[in-house]
Design an enzyme around this catalytic site. Structure first.
Site, PDB file in Angstrom:
ATOM      1  N   TYR A 316       0.364  -1.533   0.083  1.00  0.00           N
ATOM      2  CA  TYR A 316       0.119   0.057  -0.272  1.00  0.00           C
ATOM      3  C   TYR A 316       0.967   1.398  -0.091  1.00  0.00           C
ATOM      4  O   TYR A 316       1.235   2.327   0.665  1.00  0.00           O
ATOM      5  CB  TYR A 316      -1.200   0.024   1.123  1.00  0.00           C
ATOM      6  CG  TYR A 316      -2.322  -1.210   1.631  1.00  0.00           C
ATOM      7  CD1 TYR A 316      -2.478  -1.220   0.613  1.00  0.00           C
ATOM      8  CD2 TYR A 316      -1.128  -2.195   2.250  1.00  0.00           C
ATOM      9  CE1 TYR A 316      -3.567  -2.777   1.370  1.00  0.00           C
ATOM     10  CE2 TYR A 316      -1.802  -3.557   2.716  1.00  0.00           C
ATOM     11  CZ  TYR A 316      -3.389  -3.970   1.543  1.00  0.00           C
ATOM     12  OH  TYR A 316      -3.784  -4.770   1.980  1.00  0.00           O
ATOM     13  N   CYS A 412      -3.756   3.225  10.020  1.00  0.00           N
ATOM     14  CA  CYS A 412      -5.203   4.377  10.675  1.00  0.00           C
ATOM     15  C   CYS A 412      -6.339   4.297  11.224  1.00  0.00           C
ATOM     16  O   CYS A 412      -6.935   4.664  11.180  1.00  0.00           O
ATOM     17  CB  CYS A 412      -5.786   5.400   8.897  1.00  0.00           C
ATOM     18  SG  CYS A 412      -6.154   4.401   7.893  1.00  0.00           S
TER      19      CYS A 412
END
Length: 456
Positions: A316, A412
């Site tokens: 990612y 996150c």
């Protein structure tokens, strides 16, 4: 089971026991929980019941009868109404402690890590004016074009001129562009009818470079009076390098459409992170708090503890912000990202920074990693920075099979991170450190960095 006797509009008093994950005060009256925005633990409050469910209810704060020592004066009531500064009434040390507790609870409740102490939250260098990106809706309010933000749980626009958590220069640019658009009587988009032109205004500004990108998101394929509008924006906005028209005719909540064209300047802007230069497009993901992102990445690099001989996986990877920093310290880096345009930009950024030991590939992480495994690749260190949904199970299983010595997880969403770390722990990895990082002061959001090492 005791019958619920509370009614809407009833006024109640109580002591706030805790904060919810959304930053609301938790008050229990006769054992029944109410969530009250704006209230803090240990406060005695009076509130009005606005909703009663089967297991809990919601209240509106009326009076703080005994305030918390952690309460501070708020900067702007509107920030609470629109949900951009839900913790502004809580002192900054109090916010940091709250976020540490959030991460600790997620890892205990979801990951069942009951014997691990989460470290103190890393404070941001500046808890105000930190956002390098704004995306604000444009709507007609009382007959006038306005920029602002939607009231919480609605699509009613509240006009805002100072967001407080954004770069003040960005706030000024928003007002400049709004006034120019007003001068040309351009219509705002109306969600109910699907008519009107201007949907959103996006402004990005490099923290170090000062370069500015403006994106006008429209419900159409052209901008009326384009030449005059562009001329005025270019003349008034300092640091402008890119002015883009983004076309979004969809009826959903997506801010950006897939089609866009450059009205003036270039299609990208530049900024720096950890001394590396990055070219950033309008649709590229780039951390909104640059100085604190640098601190987060320094923590990731320290956790990876590279010595120049390792092969590193970066999953990612976006436009390569972590990948290139890893490449400076590793023998080679293999990085993946689902967005093809981001991979093209990552390759450009690697070349621009004279880094030749990083390989980028576009596609789903759960597809690419098994392919790399079939090619005989293995990794000494894996760095993962997934979206809020966390890691795909196929990716997790493949990574466990590849058996890297260290996994550095940048998250996150601590809840999905805790879930994923539990799977790694079952497979023989030990969670060594969990460090919350405050990327978004005045809000409930928190990042976490987790280091896991192989124990078998």
């Amino acid at each position: 089971m005791q019958a619920i006797t509370f009614k809407k509009n009833q006024e109640l008093e109580g002591t706030v026991l805790d904060l919810s994950s959304q930053g609301e005060g938790v008050v229990k009256v006769d054992g029944f929980a109410f969530f009250v925005a704006g209230a803090l633990p240990q406060e005695i409050i009076r509130f009005k019941v606005i909703k009663v469910g089967k297991r809990f209810g919601y209240g509106r704060l009326l009076e703080i009868m005994q305030p918390s020592q952690n309460r501070v004066e708020i900067r702007d009531n509107l920030g609470s109404q629109i949900g951009t500064m839900t913790l502004q009434h809580l002192s900054y040390p109090g916010q940091l402690a709250f976020k540490q507790k959030l991460v600790q609870e997620d890892f205990a409740r979801i990951g069942h890590f009951t014997d691990i102490t989460v470290q103190e939250t890393l404070a941001a260098p500046n808890p105000w004016g930190y956002r390098n990106k704004a995306q604000v809706p444009l709507r007609q309010v009382k007959g006038q074009l306005e920029t602002g933000f939607f009231r919480r749980l609605s699509h009613d626009l509240v006009p805002i001129e100072n967001f407080h958590i954004q770069d003040p220069v960005i706030d000024q640019i928003i007002l400049m562009v709004r006034d120019i658009l007003r001068d040309f009587n351009l219509s705002a988009y109306d969600e109910k009818s699907g008519k009107g032109l201007l949907r959103h205004l996006v402004v990005k500004r490099g923290h170090y470079s000062g370069q500015v990108m403006i994106i006008l998101v429209v419900n159409g394929d052209k901008l009326p009076k384009q030449e005059q509008v562009v001329e005025k924006i270019v003349a008034q906005v300092p640091g402008l390098v890119s002015l883009i028209l983004n076309i979004n005719r969809s009826k959903g909540n997506a801010i950006l459409g897939r089609q866009e064209k450059v009205l003036w300047g270039q299609a990208t802007y530049h900024d720096q992170m950890l001394g590396l230069d990055f070219e950033i497009s309008g649709q590229s993901f780039y951390q909104v708090n640059t100085p604190q992102a640098e601190e987060l990445y320094r923590l990731a690099l320290a956790a990876a503890d590279l010595h120049g001989h390792e092969r590193v996986l970066d999953a990612y990877c976006g436009i390569g912000t972590i990948s290139l920093a890893l490449a400076q310290q590793a023998k080679e880096v293999y990085a993946m990202e689902i967005v093809p345009q981001a991979i093209e930009m990552a390759k450009f950024n690697a070349q621009a920074n004279a880094l030749t030991n990083v390989h980028f590939e576009a596609g789903k992480a759960e597809v690419i990693l098994p392919k790399w495994q079939e090619q005989g690749l293995d990794f000494d260190v894996a760095v993962v920075d997934p979206p809020r949904k966390g890691l795909d199970r196929t990716f997790v299983d493949t990574l466990i099979d590849l058996n890297p010595g260290k996994i550095v997880y940048v998250s996150c969403n601590p809840a999905t991170c805790a879930r994923d770390c539990a799977i790694f722990a079952e497979a023989g990895y030990e969670v060594k450190t969990i460090k919350p990082v405050d990327m978004f002061p005045q809000t409930v959001h928190v990042e976490a960095l987790v280091l896991m090492t192989r124990t078998n």
